[in-house]
Design a protein around this motif. Structure first.
Motif, short mmCIF file in Angstrom:
data_model
loop_
_atom_site.label_atom_id
_atom_site.label_comp_id
_atom_site.label_asym_id
_atom_site.label_seq_id
_atom_site.Cartn_x
_atom_site.Cartn_y
_atom_site.Cartn_z
N LYS A 30 6.79 -2.60 15.30
CA LYS A 30 6.60 -3.34 14.06
C LYS A 30 6.16 -4.74 14.44
CE LYS A 30 7.08 -3.58 9.62
NZ LYS A 30 5.94 -4.45 9.63
N ARG A 78 3.62 -14.81 11.29
CA ARG A 78 3.65 -15.97 10.39
C ARG A 78 2.64 -16.99 10.89
NH1 ARG A 78 6.15 -12.60 8.42
NH2 ARG A 78 8.29 -12.61 7.62
N ASP A 84 0.84 -1.20 0.00
CA ASP A 84 0.00 0.00 0.00
C ASP A 84 0.88 1.25 0.00
OD1 ASP A 84 0.59 0.70 2.79
OD2 ASP A 84 -0.75 -0.96 3.32
N HIS A 106 1.05 -8.68 -3.12
CA HIS A 106 0.37 -8.76 -1.82
C HIS A 106 -1.14 -8.80 -2.00
CE1 HIS A 106 4.33 -7.15 -0.58
NE2 HIS A 106 4.12 -7.94 0.46
N SER A 148 5.34 -8.55 13.19
CA SER A 148 5.63 -9.47 12.10
C SER A 148 4.98 -10.80 12.44
CB SER A 148 7.14 -9.61 11.96
OG SER A 148 7.45 -10.62 11.05
#
Ligand code: 5GP
Ligand code: MN
Length: 316
Positions: A262, A266, A83, A106, A264
């Motif tokens: 941040k 998975r 984005d 994405h 992250s």
């Protein structure tokens, strides 16, 4: 793709913009795209938010950073960027350009340019760019190694579930064109700085396991980075490592960066990481996504654990 190709060919000059904290796919895709533009005689600059990660330096390539005050181009190309916000401080370079192009894979990319090629079925943006070479009838030549690097990094060495038969076919073509697989894999997977391994040990020691062993969450504070001597780029594999514990469905790393946090994430099979991260302004892929938030890292850790628990409740 054809519209993209003709828009690229018409560029008077170009600035290529990967997402901030550019990873292997982002950097490699930009380098390969630059080589294509060069063959058509189009002057270009690759402009990064921050200096290139040291483990990707082997790729070569010339990069400008924010401080270089790159002028607004005729054509701006956002590469591997989900984005507009992920362009960070370089957004005016994109917004100010006469022609704005987006090349990405994405699933959360809603298309923010005049011509957008967004293919979530591609394992890497490099796979899309390889298709562009094919369509243009251009041999891979000096783009083979960067494109292979993009594939290999975004698929974790062709292990992640985004790897398709097409990915492997493209990889084979790139090897035939001269990409040195062994050398590339050595550079991106096997040459870890000691500080990174020290950080890894500390993070794995302190992590939290919850939801009956289905969730592993860890934090990296600025203090931990300076204690271990590791840098931000040494954190990028940690969420995958957390996810890789047997029985763990969701691995999350939260890290302090520039006064923000941040996230992250998975996931293995149950949670849609892109959808989860989108609920707080992020995005990405079904199995690998992220977001950036404001606030206290330990408060966010608890919040994320709570929200994952709720999401399991909805899915199980
Ligand atoms: P990572 O966890 O490696 O930083 O990112 C995983 C995936 O999610 C990458 O494809 C990355 O581009 C995407 N991603 C990470 N952070 C953000 C974010 O803040 N916003 C969006 N839209 N995508 C993100
Ligand atoms: Mn990518």
């Amino acid at each position: 793709m054809k519209t993209l190709l003709s828009a690229l060919k018409k560029a008077e000059n170009a600035v290529i913009l990967p997402h901030k904290s550019a990873d292997g796919d982002a950097i490699a895709s930009c380098i390969a795209l630059g080589k294509l533009l060069l063959r058509w005689g189009i002057p270009y600059t690759i402009c990064l938010e921050e200096p290139v990660r040291s483990d990707l330096a082997f790729l070569g390539g010339d990069f400008a950073v924010l401080e270089d005050r790159v002028p607004v181009p005729h054509t701006a190309i956002a590469v591997d960027c989900g984005d507009a916000a992920r362009l960070g401080e370089r957004l005016p370079l994109f917004e100010g350009a006469k022609v704005k192009l987006v090349i990405d894979h994405h699933v959360t990319n809603e298309g923010f340019g005049d011509v957008c090629v967004v293919d979530p079925s591609a394992a890497a943006t490099a796979e899309i760019i390889a298709g562009l070479f094919d369509l243009a009838g251009e041999p891979f030549e000096d783009a083979a190694s960067p494109l292979y690097t993009g594939l290999v990094t975004d698929t974790g060495g062709f292990r992640f579930s985004n790897t398709t038969p097409k990915t492997l076919r493209v990889a084979a073509q790139l090897m035939e064109a001269g990409a040195e697989s062994g050398k590339i894999c050595l550079a991106v997977f096997e040459e870890n700085p000691l500080e990174k391994i020290r950080l890894e040990a500390a993070v794995m020691h302190e992590m939290t396991i919850c939801h009956n062993g289905k969730t592993a969450v860890a934090t990296v504070t600025e203090a931990l980075l300076s204690e271990t001597g590791a840098s931000d780029e040494d954190t990028s594999h940690l969420s995958g490592l957390l996810r890789g514990i047997r029985g763990v469905e969701t691995g999350v790393l939260l890290r302090e960066k520039d006064g923000q946090i941040k996230i992250s994430m998975r996931t293995s099979q149950v949670l849609d990481a892109a959808a989860f991260c989108k609920t707080f302004g992020g995005g990405g892929h079904a199995r690998a996504a992220g977001a950036t938030v404001e606030g206290d890292i330990s408060v966010w850790k608890e919040e994320i654990i709570k929200r994952i628990g709720e999401a399991y409740g909805r899915h199980c």
